[in-house]
Write a protein that holds these residues in place. Structure first.
Motif, PDB file in Angstrom:
ATOM      1  N   UNK A   1       0.814  -1.220   0.000  1.00 31.09           N
ATOM      2  CA  UNK A   1       0.000   0.000   0.000  1.00 31.09           C
ATOM      3  C   UNK A   1       0.839   1.257   0.000  1.00 31.09           C
TER       4      UNK A   1
ATOM      5  N   UNK B   1       1.852   3.136  -2.085  1.00 29.42           N
ATOM      6  CA  UNK B   1       1.395   4.221  -2.939  1.00 29.42           C
ATOM      7  C   UNK B   1       0.525   5.212  -2.203  1.00 29.42           C
ATOM      8  N   UNK B   2      -0.023   4.815  -1.077  1.00 27.00           N
ATOM      9  CA  UNK B   2      -0.941   5.747  -0.431  1.00 27.00           C
ATOM     10  C   UNK B   2      -0.619   6.042   1.014  1.00 27.00           C
ATOM     11  N   UNK B   3       0.307   5.284   1.600  1.00 30.99           N
ATOM     12  CA  UNK B   3       0.476   5.433   3.038  1.00 30.99           C
ATOM     13  C   UNK B   3       1.017   6.798   3.430  1.00 30.99           C
ATOM     14  N   UNK B   4       0.358   7.390   4.378  1.00 32.82           N
ATOM     15  CA  UNK B   4       0.764   8.685   4.901  1.00 32.82           C
ATOM     16  C   UNK B   4       2.015   8.486   5.741  1.00 32.82           C
TER      17      UNK B   4
END
Lengths: 165, 292
Positions: A152, A154-157
């Motif tokens: 993930x 690509x989106x993890x903060x």
């Protein structure tokens, strides 16, 4: 106005106006299936106290709906929202029972309201907090969790960013 | 077993639907295996992504690397522009070389462009910027300041390539673009508190075949002839000491768009030596409606 009796799984009877009971699509279709003369609808999946809470919602909403003439639309929506807000302030345990009942009885408005209530519990929390809140056990192994993080990516903060919240 | 695990999937999906999507990806995924399954399930994301090409939706179920969630994130929550914080663009002779840093300086009037960290004579823009695909989210604080004659900077974006970076095949990306999805360009512009200034924004969508001309030194914008559609902001007056948003959403344009060209232009109104002209910050190009 016809009244009907809803019987919960533990055998308690509740007398309600048909109009209110028919907010539940399940009850409505049950009534259509059953003969005209029957007035008792058994609901084997709902316990007494949850049913009482659900019926509270149904009667309140039909009552407000019926007051078309004396208040404006906007005022009525606002009143209903305020009431809903107070209504959904229940313990997490009760919320589950309510959402299950709303799902079984198929009351769209109530179901949405309950989902909103549970979503509010999730919002703005870290995974650890969510787990605590719902009494869940972490069933990931450490490498597994790492794997999810990586896929993930690509989106993890950023961790830091999250800590700031 | 906790009570929330007893809820059927359909209800969990309905609940997650009410949680902000980014939180679903960042938080719900890591709670438990059940949550992971539900939070990345197509049911939750399918109706958040509009008008995907048929070929893609047909193949999506079978792909492990690409999911509706990833497409949703890639299209609507990532910036297609590179170097959105103006790193290393002071050298105006850069136009001779391929723009490794994203931007090409096409006009360098007065004392030219000046990246400022933080911007001078103006508070830094305090907004959350969209990240590049695959990059972490960071907050940028810089601005690009213009001078006393017209300064111009441009960036061509190969949209097809950007879609492929987000996991689409070429054919799927082409179909998606040809269906005319909404594309938004947004940039913030501002002026120093002590000097009035002007700004201009031009966005061109074209088929990407035309070779871009080199440094012209003239104020005309020569690329518009290959445009399928374009938008000009006209002359914008900055508000002293404040940021303003310039934003445009393209929709319903005809098929064939493969490239976007963004042009930013600015100068001051007093002809003061130095970098007193308008400043730009947080340029963003993404699919979907304007998020401001």
């Amino acid at each position: 106005m016809r009244s009907i009796i809803l019987r919960s799984c533990d055998g308690a009877d509740h007398v309600v106006a048909q109009e209110a009971a028919c907010l539940s699509k399940t009850v409505q279709s049950l009534l259509e299936e059953l003969e005209e003369s029957t007035l008792v609808v058994p609901l084997p999946n709902v316990c007494d106290c949850t049913l009482r809470k659900v019926l509270q919602y149904c009667t309140q909403h039909t009552a407000l709906q019926r007051r078309v003439t004396d208040i404006s639309d906007e005022l009525r929506t606002r009143e209903m929202e305020a009431w809903d807000k107070r209504y959904i302030m229940v313990s997490t345990d009760e919320l589950y029972h309510l959402v299950m009942a709303a799902h079984y009885l198929n009351v769209p408005g109530l179901l949405e309201l309950c989902c909103e209530g549970i979503a509010n519990l999730i919002r703005g929390k870290s995974p650890e907090h969510v787990r605590q809140c719902f009494g869940l056990v972490k069933n990931f192994e450490a490498p597994e969790e790492e794997n999810i993080r990586r896929t993930n990516l690509w989106a993890l903060v950023d961790e830091k960013e999250q800590a700031k919240k | 077993m906790s009570e929330i695990d007893c809820l059927p999937n359909a209800i969990l999906v309905a609940i997650f639907d009410l949680v902000p999507p980014l939180e679903v990806i960042n938080t719900c995924c890591l709670v438990s295996k059940r949550f992971l399954d539900v939070s990345l399930s197509p049911d939750l994301w399918r109706n958040k992504v509009n008008d995907l090409p048929q070929v893609l939706t047909d193949r999506l179920e079978a792909r492990s690397q690409l999911s509706y969630a990833k497409i949703w994130y890639g299209l609507y929550n990532t910036n297609m522009l590179s170097n959105a914080n103006w790193g290393n663009i002071t050298d105006h002779r850069n136009w001779l070389m391929p723009p490794a840093n994203g931007w090409r300086v096409t006009l360098h009037g007065g004392h030219g462009w000046q990246p400022e960290y933080p911007p001078a004579g103006l508070d830094p823009l305090n907004v959350d910027m969209l990240p590049r695909m695959g990059a972490p989210r960071t907050r940028f604080t810089g601005a690009l300041a213009s001078s006393y004659q017209w300064c111009e900077v441009m960036q061509p974006v190969n949209i097809l390539l950007e879609l492929r970076r987000r996991g689409m095949e070429t054919e799927e990306a082409e179909q998606y673009l040809d269906s005319g999805p909404e594309i938004t360009f947004a940039v913030w512009y501002g002026g120093r508190f002590d000097c009035p200034s002007m700004a201009e924004v031009v966005v061109v969508l074209d088929d990407g075949t035309d070779v871009l001309p080199p440094y012209t030194g003239r104020r005309e914008f020569p690329w518009a002839r290959s445009a399928i559609t374009h938008w000009k902001s006209g002359s914008l007056t900055t508000q002293p000491g404040n940021w303003k948003l310039s934003c445009h959403t393209f929709k319903g344009y005809s098929a064939g768009v493969r490239r976007a060209i963004l042009v930013l232009r600015g100068k001051d109104d007093r002809f003061w030596a130095g970098h007193y002209g308008s400043k730009f910050s947080a340029p963003e190009l993404y699919f979907g409606k304007c998020r401001w």
